[in-house]
Design an enzyme around this catalytic site. Sequence first.
Site, PDB file in Angstrom:
ATOM      1  N   GLU A 115      -8.907  -1.521  -1.439  1.00 50.13           N
ATOM      2  CA  GLU A 115      -9.224  -0.109  -1.700  1.00 50.13           C
ATOM      3  C   GLU A 115     -10.501   0.321  -0.973  1.00 50.13           C
ATOM      4  O   GLU A 115     -10.549   1.403  -0.397  1.00 50.13           O
ATOM      5  CB  GLU A 115      -9.372   0.156  -3.212  1.00 50.13           C
ATOM      6  CG  GLU A 115      -8.109  -0.064  -4.030  1.00 50.13           C
ATOM      7  CD  GLU A 115      -6.868   0.622  -3.478  1.00 50.13           C
ATOM      8  OE1 GLU A 115      -6.987   1.641  -2.780  1.00 50.13           O
ATOM      9  OE2 GLU A 115      -5.765   0.122  -3.728  1.00 50.13           O
ATOM     10  N   CYS A 160       0.855  -1.192   0.000  1.00 47.32           N
ATOM     11  CA  CYS A 160       0.000   0.000   0.000  1.00 47.32           C
ATOM     12  C   CYS A 160       0.887   1.237   0.000  1.00 47.32           C
ATOM     13  O   CYS A 160       1.903   1.265   0.696  1.00 47.32           O
ATOM     14  CB  CYS A 160      -0.863  -0.040   1.264  1.00 47.32           C
ATOM     15  SG  CYS A 160      -1.981   1.353   1.425  1.00 47.32           S
ATOM     16  N   HIS A 198     -10.153   1.173   2.681  1.00 45.46           N
ATOM     17  CA  HIS A 198      -9.630   2.511   3.002  1.00 45.46           C
ATOM     18  C   HIS A 198     -10.776   3.479   3.330  1.00 45.46           C
ATOM     19  O   HIS A 198     -10.610   4.396   4.130  1.00 45.46           O
ATOM     20  CB  HIS A 198      -8.849   3.085   1.811  1.00 45.46           C
ATOM     21  CG  HIS A 198      -7.407   2.639   1.738  1.00 45.46           C
ATOM     22  ND1 HIS A 198      -6.488   2.938   2.714  1.00 45.46           N
ATOM     23  CD2 HIS A 198      -6.735   1.949   0.783  1.00 45.46           C
ATOM     24  CE1 HIS A 198      -5.305   2.445   2.368  1.00 45.46           C
ATOM     25  NE2 HIS A 198      -5.424   1.820   1.199  1.00 45.46           N
TER      26      HIS A 198
END
Length: 223
Positions: free
Chosen positions: A142, A98, A145
Amino acid sequence: MNRKILTILSDAKTLRKKSEPFPSVDEWGDDEKNCIKDLQDTHNVSQGLGLAAPQIGIFKRAVVINPRVIGVDGDDPVVMVNPTLETSGDLKTDVEACFSIPGGVMGKVERPQKCKVTYIDQAGASKFLEAEGYAAVCLQHEIDHLDGILYVDRMGPLSRKMLLKKVQKIERFRSKGERLAAEMFASDHAEISGSGPSRKKTTYSKKRKPKKRKPKIRKSKKR
Ligand code: ZN
């Protein structure tokens, strides 16, 4: 606009914030359009597998995914606004990286291997996507997040502690290296421009003249 990506070293708390949903498409204004544009621009510079809005300091529910990850043609990152995720399939452990966990480190994370995602694309159309394997992993990473979850938060406490120690160590070396390089550059630049400490004049010895060689005289063989 290409934005700075927040990292766990300086922005651990900020990255754990939950993002707000986008309003309905007819209410999208400059804030929403700029969020999508900045996500695309930053992704195009960073060239990763995906990026989420909170990683660039915008706490709105939007992510971009590299089209190659989900088998879509073209170079433009796929924009997913207000994505909702449904996971299924067996759990499998895979390595993840990441931009917000710097130092080029990777950690092992266990995730379901299938997922379905519904989202709004950048033109405001409703979309649906099914993914398997690493594509499913990337989408989950993703979308996590947006809820303030980093992949390290899905690791065991001991593995997470070791990985974060490694990140800190790498970053300490990197910043030390950058500081040394900056000092060396400043010192070299000062010498070139004449503002640095004066160097001792170096005297060079005159070139030696080549020795004259006596022409070799062939001695004729006695007969
Ligand atoms: Zn990430």
